[in-house]
Design a protein around this motif. Structure first.
Motif, PDB file in Angstrom:
ATOM      1  N   VAL A  26       0.848  -1.200   0.000  1.00 41.67           N
ATOM      2  CA  VAL A  26       0.000   0.000   0.000  1.00 41.67           C
ATOM      3  C   VAL A  26       0.882   1.249   0.000  1.00 41.67           C
ATOM      4  CG1 VAL A  26      -1.578   1.374   1.442  1.00 41.67           C
ATOM      5  CG2 VAL A  26      -2.042  -1.065   1.059  1.00 41.67           C
ATOM      6  N   LEU A  27       1.896   1.265   0.883  1.00 45.53           N
ATOM      7  CA  LEU A  27       2.801   2.419   0.933  1.00 45.53           C
ATOM      8  C   LEU A  27       3.571   2.559  -0.386  1.00 45.53           C
ATOM      9  CD1 LEU A  27       4.218   2.091   4.565  1.00 45.53           C
ATOM     10  CD2 LEU A  27       2.471   3.686   3.749  1.00 45.53           C
ATOM     11  N   LYS A  28       3.989   1.426  -0.962  1.00 44.55           N
ATOM     12  CA  LYS A  28       4.700   1.462  -2.245  1.00 44.55           C
ATOM     13  C   LYS A  28       3.835   2.095  -3.339  1.00 44.55           C
ATOM     14  CE  LYS A  28       4.764  -0.904  -5.676  1.00 44.55           C
ATOM     15  NZ  LYS A  28       4.828   0.307  -6.507  1.00 44.55           N
ATOM     16  N   MET A  29       2.529   1.701  -3.359  1.00 42.31           N
ATOM     17  CA  MET A  29       1.636   2.283  -4.371  1.00 42.31           C
ATOM     18  C   MET A  29       1.379   3.759  -4.093  1.00 42.31           C
ATOM     19  SD  MET A  29      -0.993  -0.858  -5.128  1.00 42.31           S
ATOM     20  CE  MET A  29      -1.960  -0.022  -6.384  1.00 42.31           C
ATOM     21  N   MET A  30       1.364   4.141  -2.818  1.00 36.50           N
ATOM     22  CA  MET A  30       1.205   5.568  -2.499  1.00 36.50           C
ATOM     23  C   MET A  30       2.397   6.372  -3.018  1.00 36.50           C
ATOM     24  SD  MET A  30      -0.433   5.355   1.336  1.00 36.50           S
ATOM     25  CE  MET A  30      -0.533   7.147   1.506  1.00 36.50           C
ATOM     26  N   CYS A  31       3.587   5.766  -3.026  1.00 33.29           N
ATOM     27  CA  CYS A  31       4.768   6.453  -3.570  1.00 33.29           C
ATOM     28  C   CYS A  31       4.586   6.794  -5.048  1.00 33.29           C
ATOM     29  CB  CYS A  31       6.021   5.592  -3.409  1.00 33.29           C
ATOM     30  SG  CYS A  31       6.549   5.429  -1.712  1.00 33.29           S
ATOM     31  N   MET A  32       3.800   5.983  -5.781  1.00 31.26           N
ATOM     32  CA  MET A  32       3.586   6.256  -7.205  1.00 31.26           C
ATOM     33  C   MET A  32       2.912   7.609  -7.401  1.00 31.26           C
ATOM     34  SD  MET A  32       4.970   3.549  -8.107  1.00 31.26           S
ATOM     35  CE  MET A  32       4.928   3.662  -9.900  1.00 31.26           C
ATOM     36  N   SER A  33       1.986   7.955  -6.484  1.00 29.40           N
ATOM     37  CA  SER A  33       1.315   9.256  -6.595  1.00 29.40           C
ATOM     38  C   SER A  33       2.312  10.389  -6.394  1.00 29.40           C
ATOM     39  CB  SER A  33       0.193   9.360  -5.552  1.00 29.40           C
ATOM     40  OG  SER A  33      -0.735   8.315  -5.712  1.00 29.40           O
ATOM     41  N   ILE A  34       3.241  10.207  -5.443  1.00 32.52           N
ATOM     42  CA  ILE A  34       4.253  11.239  -5.200  1.00 32.52           C
ATOM     43  C   ILE A  34       5.189  11.343  -6.402  1.00 32.52           C
ATOM     44  CG2 ILE A  34       6.244  11.865  -3.759  1.00 32.52           C
ATOM     45  CD1 ILE A  34       4.763  10.633  -1.394  1.00 32.52           C
ATOM     46  N   LEU A  35       5.623  10.174  -6.917  1.00 32.34           N
ATOM     47  CA  LEU A  35       6.491  10.156  -8.104  1.00 32.34           C
ATOM     48  C   LEU A  35       5.814  10.875  -9.279  1.00 32.34           C
ATOM     49  CD1 LEU A  35       8.132   6.630  -8.575  1.00 32.34           C
ATOM     50  CD2 LEU A  35       9.287   8.844  -8.613  1.00 32.34           C
ATOM     51  N   GLY A  37       3.482  13.157  -9.106  1.00 36.40           N
ATOM     52  CA  GLY A  37       3.431  14.584  -8.796  1.00 36.40           C
ATOM     53  C   GLY A  37       4.768  15.272  -9.055  1.00 36.40           C
ATOM     54  N   LEU A  38       5.864  14.622  -8.651  1.00 33.81           N
ATOM     55  CA  LEU A  38       7.200  15.202  -8.857  1.00 33.81           C
ATOM     56  C   LEU A  38       7.497  15.366 -10.345  1.00 33.81           C
ATOM     57  CD1 LEU A  38       9.315  13.293  -6.161  1.00 33.81           C
ATOM     58  CD2 LEU A  38       8.547  15.679  -6.096  1.00 33.81           C
ATOM     59  N   GLN A  39       7.141  14.334 -11.145  1.00 34.78           N
ATOM     60  CA  GLN A  39       7.378  14.426 -12.590  1.00 34.78           C
ATOM     61  C   GLN A  39       6.500  15.508 -13.218  1.00 34.78           C
ATOM     62  OE1 GLN A  39       9.853  13.056 -13.866  1.00 34.78           O
ATOM     63  NE2 GLN A  39      10.159  10.941 -13.246  1.00 34.78           N
ATOM     64  N   ARG A  40       5.265  15.638 -12.710  1.00 34.20           N
ATOM     65  CA  ARG A  40       4.379  16.681 -13.238  1.00 34.20           C
ATOM     66  C   ARG A  40       4.956  18.067 -12.977  1.00 34.20           C
ATOM     67  NH1 ARG A  40      -0.219  14.831 -15.214  1.00 34.20           N
ATOM     68  NH2 ARG A  40      -1.258  13.018 -14.328  1.00 34.20           N
ATOM     69  N   ILE A  41       5.488  18.269 -11.772  1.00 33.09           N
ATOM     70  CA  ILE A  41       6.072  19.573 -11.438  1.00 33.09           C
ATOM     71  C   ILE A  41       7.316  19.827 -12.285  1.00 33.09           C
ATOM     72  CG2 ILE A  41       7.263  20.852  -9.587  1.00 33.09           C
ATOM     73  CD1 ILE A  41       5.276  19.351  -7.645  1.00 33.09           C
ATOM     74  N   VAL A  67       6.267  11.336 -17.344  1.00 31.11           N
ATOM     75  CA  VAL A  67       5.011  11.259 -16.590  1.00 31.11           C
ATOM     76  C   VAL A  67       4.253  10.005 -17.020  1.00 31.11           C
ATOM     77  CG1 VAL A  67       2.793  12.386 -16.126  1.00 31.11           C
ATOM     78  CG2 VAL A  67       4.874  13.772 -16.321  1.00 31.11           C
ATOM     79  N   ASP A  68       4.177   9.782 -18.329  1.00 30.02           N
ATOM     80  CA  ASP A  68       3.472   8.598 -18.843  1.00 30.02           C
ATOM     81  C   ASP A  68       4.074   7.310 -18.295  1.00 30.02           C
ATOM     82  OD1 ASP A  68       2.000  10.396 -20.274  1.00 30.02           O
ATOM     83  OD2 ASP A  68       3.044  10.056 -22.176  1.00 30.02           O
ATOM     84  N   ARG A  69       5.396   7.284 -18.150  1.00 33.27           N
ATOM     85  CA  ARG A  69       6.088   6.096 -17.639  1.00 33.27           C
ATOM     86  C   ARG A  69       5.647   5.779 -16.209  1.00 33.27           C
ATOM     87  NH1 ARG A  69      10.552   3.177 -18.520  1.00 33.27           N
ATOM     88  NH2 ARG A  69      11.049   4.289 -20.435  1.00 33.27           N
ATOM     89  N   VAL A  70       5.620   6.791 -15.342  1.00 36.14           N
ATOM     90  CA  VAL A  70       5.185   6.562 -13.958  1.00 36.14           C
ATOM     91  C   VAL A  70       3.719   6.132 -13.936  1.00 36.14           C
ATOM     92  CG1 VAL A  70       4.940   7.572 -11.661  1.00 36.14           C
ATOM     93  CG2 VAL A  70       6.877   8.212 -13.090  1.00 36.14           C
ATOM     94  N   ARG A  71       2.898   6.727 -14.799  1.00 33.70           N
ATOM     95  CA  ARG A  71       1.483   6.360 -14.866  1.00 33.70           C
ATOM     96  C   ARG A  71       1.327   4.893 -15.278  1.00 33.70           C
ATOM     97  NH1 ARG A  71      -1.716   8.701 -12.194  1.00 33.70           N
ATOM     98  NH2 ARG A  71      -3.479   8.530 -13.598  1.00 33.70           N
ATOM     99  N   ARG A  72       2.133   4.441 -16.235  1.00 33.23           N
ATOM    100  CA  ARG A  72       2.064   3.031 -16.662  1.00 33.23           C
ATOM    101  C   ARG A  72       2.474   2.106 -15.520  1.00 33.23           C
ATOM    102  NH1 ARG A  72       4.805   4.880 -21.273  1.00 33.23           N
ATOM    103  NH2 ARG A  72       6.728   3.897 -20.586  1.00 33.23           N
ATOM    104  N   ALA A  73       3.524   2.486 -14.790  1.00 31.78           N
ATOM    105  CA  ALA A  73       3.970   1.659 -13.662  1.00 31.78           C
ATOM    106  C   ALA A  73       2.876   1.587 -12.593  1.00 31.78           C
ATOM    107  CB  ALA A  73       5.265   2.228 -13.071  1.00 31.78           C
TER     108      ALA A  73
END
Lengths: 155, 155, 155
Positions: A26-35, A37-41, A67-73
């Motif tokens: 769960v925490l690992k998947m939450m990191c995807m949202s942060i990743l 966000g960082l790529q978006r910024i 950004v697309d790469r993190v979204r795919r992951a």
């Protein structure tokens, strides 16, 4: 016996390993949202038109390969980890060998963390991503088949 | 003690709150499918080529910003609520303070309903969506960390 | 009674049906990954830039309608089956009529398998996909509402 109340127990190492590994995932998947966000910024990529005000004074764009790469992951996590949650709890209820079960939960968790790293953090040439994905896929399939055999075909 | 059978009990207000809030979130996510369908009909946006016959006599298009918006809100639900389901049940098994736990489940549910409204029903300027998302994100993270500490590091 | 430990039991046909049907749906969703992979190989569609080396000597493309179709079916599974997992376990804990509950779990599972077939294996004209989707949608909604009434409004 047939009762599973002793299996859903904080004294049962299998159940503790499942809940612990599940919460780590769960925490690992939450990191995807942060990743994401960082790529978006970093690339000023907006998720939705109203977000353009967050980048005021600077032009915002609609997409970027990183950004697309993190979204795919992240989507790959959803496709794989949400079914692991059900397969993992079903498997814990089959009263499996504790050493095997704990090893499988830990291996799954490490494989998914590795998958995220080689896919979306430091891009590693294939077959790194394929192997880490396949380990998780195989464990989920084993647990689902084991659970069906136990609950459906007698035990 | 160690047994969790008294926690997975209809007499336990924490477990009842989790199951009730979880089921409300299931219904909320089901509303996303209806919202998507209504937007598809409104703008004649088809999901798949064979759906073109559903709009016979009228030209059908492949996408529209309002359809994409509901789809993004739905995907955000998947990314966040599917992990809340695991974090929430793990947290219920840590025998938390009932008042705190019930308040967290209810706050999470309201935050996600608010997120849907400001994202896909009445679009409200940022940071409305960011705040509603962050409340749910923080609660999920707190529950996951609390669960890991309880099940992994002794209790 | 109030205790649910007798419900979460391998002697309870409702719980066994839920775990068995849930595990079958896990395997069904795992098939979507294989289907996607087969379509990717057939049309040389890469998921990520680093995958281009997997098709060495042959040009790789970024998308194809048949790959997109399987991806849509997979996403539809995520949107529907992940919430069924929670609604289904909540419903099992309401001590439902065993015959009704087992029939609902089996019907849901068959409807989702049919949905995948008519959407992504042999494309059948509408309303085949709409009907199979609606059966699963209705069962999930019924279970969620039944669970809320039981856990929230007294029992």
């Amino acid at each position: 016996m047939g009762g599973v109340s002793k299996l859903l127990d904080t004294e049962n190492p299998v159940f503790c390993a499942f809940i612990t590994c599940g919460s780590i995932l769960v925490l690992k998947m939450m990191c995807m949202s942060i990743l994401t966000g960082l790529q978006r910024i970093k690339y000023r990529v907006i998720a939705s038109p109203e977000d353009v005000e967050l980048f005021k004074g600077k032009p915002a764009v609609a997409s970027h390969p990183d950004v697309d790469r993190v979204r795919r992951a992240h989507l790959n996590d959803l496709e794989n980890i949400s079914i692991f949650f059900l397969a993992g709890i079903g498997y814990a209820l089959t009263d499996p060998n504790p050493s095997v079960a704990v090893a499988l939960y830990r291996t799954y968790t490490l494989a998914r963390i590795a998958h995220t790293i080689v896919y979306a953090v430091y891009v590693v040439p294939q077959p790194a991503r394929a192997i880490s994905w396949l380990i998780g896929y195989g464990i989920t399939g084993y647990m689902a088949i084991h659970t069906i055999k136990y609950f459906c075909c007698g035990h």
